[in-house]
Design an enzyme around this catalytic site. Sequence first.
Site, mmCIF file in Angstrom:
data_model
loop_
_atom_site.group_PDB
_atom_site.id
_atom_site.type_symbol
_atom_site.label_atom_id
_atom_site.label_comp_id
_atom_site.label_asym_id
_atom_site.label_seq_id
_atom_site.Cartn_x
_atom_site.Cartn_y
_atom_site.Cartn_z
ATOM 1 N N GLU A 70 -12.222 -1.901 2.966
ATOM 2 C CA GLU A 70 -11.111 -1.008 2.623
ATOM 3 C C GLU A 70 -11.558 0.452 2.711
ATOM 4 O O GLU A 70 -12.629 0.812 2.200
ATOM 5 C CB GLU A 70 -10.630 -1.341 1.211
ATOM 6 C CG GLU A 70 -9.139 -1.278 1.047
ATOM 7 C CD GLU A 70 -8.401 -2.328 1.866
ATOM 8 O OE1 GLU A 70 -7.958 -2.005 2.992
ATOM 9 O OE2 GLU A 70 -8.274 -3.458 1.386
ATOM 10 N N HIS A 71 -10.730 1.235 3.363
ATOM 11 C CA HIS A 71 -11.014 2.669 3.562
ATOM 12 C C HIS A 71 -12.311 2.886 4.347
ATOM 13 O O HIS A 71 -12.973 3.908 4.200
ATOM 14 C CB HIS A 71 -11.032 3.417 2.222
ATOM 15 C CG HIS A 71 -9.682 3.426 1.576
ATOM 16 N ND1 HIS A 71 -8.690 4.293 1.958
ATOM 17 C CD2 HIS A 71 -9.144 2.623 0.623
ATOM 18 C CE1 HIS A 71 -7.592 4.035 1.238
ATOM 19 N NE2 HIS A 71 -7.840 3.027 0.436
ATOM 20 N N THR A 72 -12.667 1.907 5.148
ATOM 21 C CA THR A 72 -13.821 2.060 6.036
ATOM 22 C C THR A 72 -13.371 2.407 7.454
ATOM 23 O O THR A 72 -14.168 2.910 8.242
ATOM 24 C CB THR A 72 -14.636 0.746 6.097
ATOM 25 O OG1 THR A 72 -13.723 -0.339 6.229
ATOM 26 C CG2 THR A 72 -15.472 0.556 4.840
ATOM 27 N N ASP A 116 -4.671 -1.517 11.105
ATOM 28 C CA ASP A 116 -3.396 -2.232 11.028
ATOM 29 C C ASP A 116 -2.808 -2.506 12.412
ATOM 30 O O ASP A 116 -2.287 -3.579 12.686
ATOM 31 C CB ASP A 116 -2.390 -1.432 10.188
ATOM 32 C CG ASP A 116 -2.933 -1.127 8.802
ATOM 33 O OD1 ASP A 116 -3.931 -1.762 8.408
ATOM 34 O OD2 ASP A 116 -2.384 -0.239 8.133
ATOM 35 N N GLY A 172 1.501 -2.752 0.810
ATOM 36 C CA GLY A 172 0.174 -2.624 1.407
ATOM 37 C C GLY A 172 -0.096 -3.695 2.449
ATOM 38 O O GLY A 172 -1.251 -4.001 2.748
ATOM 39 N N LEU A 173 0.970 -4.297 3.021
ATOM 40 C CA LEU A 173 0.782 -5.373 3.995
ATOM 41 C C LEU A 173 1.158 -4.913 5.396
ATOM 42 O O LEU A 173 1.374 -5.706 6.295
ATOM 43 C CB LEU A 173 1.577 -6.612 3.569
ATOM 44 C CG LEU A 173 1.183 -7.146 2.184
ATOM 45 C CD1 LEU A 173 2.081 -8.307 1.766
ATOM 46 C CD2 LEU A 173 -0.283 -7.584 2.162
ATOM 47 N N SER A 174 1.268 -3.596 5.541
ATOM 48 C CA SER A 174 1.367 -2.992 6.853
ATOM 49 C C SER A 174 2.645 -3.289 7.623
ATOM 50 O O SER A 174 2.621 -3.650 8.793
ATOM 51 C CB SER A 174 0.144 -3.426 7.671
ATOM 52 O OG SER A 174 -0.043 -2.525 8.686
ATOM 53 N N GLY A 185 6.178 -1.713 1.343
ATOM 54 C CA GLY A 185 5.602 -1.021 0.184
ATOM 55 C C GLY A 185 4.619 -1.866 -0.599
ATOM 56 O O GLY A 185 4.339 -1.591 -1.756
ATOM 57 N N TYR A 222 -3.588 8.976 -0.160
ATOM 58 C CA TYR A 222 -4.372 8.472 0.969
ATOM 59 C C TYR A 222 -4.969 9.631 1.769
ATOM 60 O O TYR A 222 -6.171 9.653 2.069
ATOM 61 C CB TYR A 222 -3.465 7.607 1.860
ATOM 62 C CG TYR A 222 -4.162 6.973 3.039
ATOM 63 C CD1 TYR A 222 -4.739 5.715 2.931
ATOM 64 C CD2 TYR A 222 -4.242 7.627 4.265
ATOM 65 C CE1 TYR A 222 -5.372 5.127 4.008
ATOM 66 C CE2 TYR A 222 -4.874 7.042 5.349
ATOM 67 C CZ TYR A 222 -5.428 5.797 5.219
ATOM 68 O OH TYR A 222 -6.059 5.218 6.297
#
Length: 382
Positions: free
Chosen positions: A37-39, A170, A122-124, A120, A217
């Site tokens: 995550e966030h990588t 994503d 977080g599942l893109s 909304g 973000y």
Amino acid sequence: MPNTPPKRLASSLYTATYASRAAVGASAPGRVNLIGEHTDYNGGPVLPFALPRRTVVFAGPAPHWVAVSSRNGAPTRFEPDDAPVGAWTDYLSGVVRVLREMRAAPEGASIAVASSVPQGTGLSSSAALTVAAARALSRLARRQLSGDAIAEVAYRAETEIVGVRCGRMDQVIAAGARSGHALLFETGAGTMEQVPFPLRVLMVETGVTRHLAAGDYNLRREECEEALQAVRDAGIPVEALADVPAQELTKLEQALPAAHFRRLRHVVTETARTREAAAALAAGDYLRLGALLFDGHASIRDDFESSCAEADLVVGSARTHGAWGARLTGAGWGGAVLILAPADRMARLKAGIVRDFRAAYRRVPVHWETRAAGGLKTEPIP
Ligand code: GLA
């Protein structure tokens, strides 16, 4: 018609709105990020898989641009050259503008969209839309773009036109997912490896809606860029934050402001966890994989500070009730928690999580089981 499959919904919406048959169709999935995550905007690895929930786009030729969605009611005219207006059609405008640069856009189109990807959470859902739209609209212009090219169109639409400074995870998984697999995508090197992922996964929605463009973000991205600069100033010449060797962390703790150091530590440890998770998954070592998920959650909670109380509760409850592992997936600050557990423990686990969540928040969280599904598809016209 909440249970109608999105393909049927999009096609009947097209016919009802435009009184004709569509010429092209495509669909793309939402995704769950197993770990990493966030990588993806820090040159590190990610390990997402695609959901069986999809967004379907049907389109036909028109002298102007008009789109209708099963979620938003009336058809809307839009002009791709206009500045973003904060509407869902901004994503379509973004796709059209990038396709135009590639001479792969039609003159105009009538578009109908339906989706079973929750929004909304977080599942893109946005990448599912841009990837499916890029395929449908380029086909309408009689161009055959590869999956990689479609992912890049969708990525540019979102970053350059809509203005969310996301990474490539994503769009890449929506375009390149394989059923029954997670995808180890090394964003620095650009390499991809499909890793068999046969497990059923429990998803628990926190009910907290995040707005990606709302600032948290983009703020984290800025902090990561500042941390990278500080790392270089400290004499470590790395390309990206994910390349910082773990053994340099102690030294860097003195050199960086405290919050920046925590962001760095998350990226460095998450990078190691993600690679180890892919190896554990390939070896069928679900206990180890689960432990890495729990560690990953602690890291986004404490170091990246992108969790929320509801997610922390679900993860803690999953641990108490015997899960292998659990973590908040996606950008964060709300969204959904993914949980891995042995099949014979699932029922007890669900009941325990629902009980704990209801005691704290006086509501039952939306939850469902899922498994890794396939990516972008061209849809035949019914
Ligand atoms: C969002 C972005 C991705 C990624 C995740 C966090 O989903 O679109 O590119 O940065 O957040 O891992």
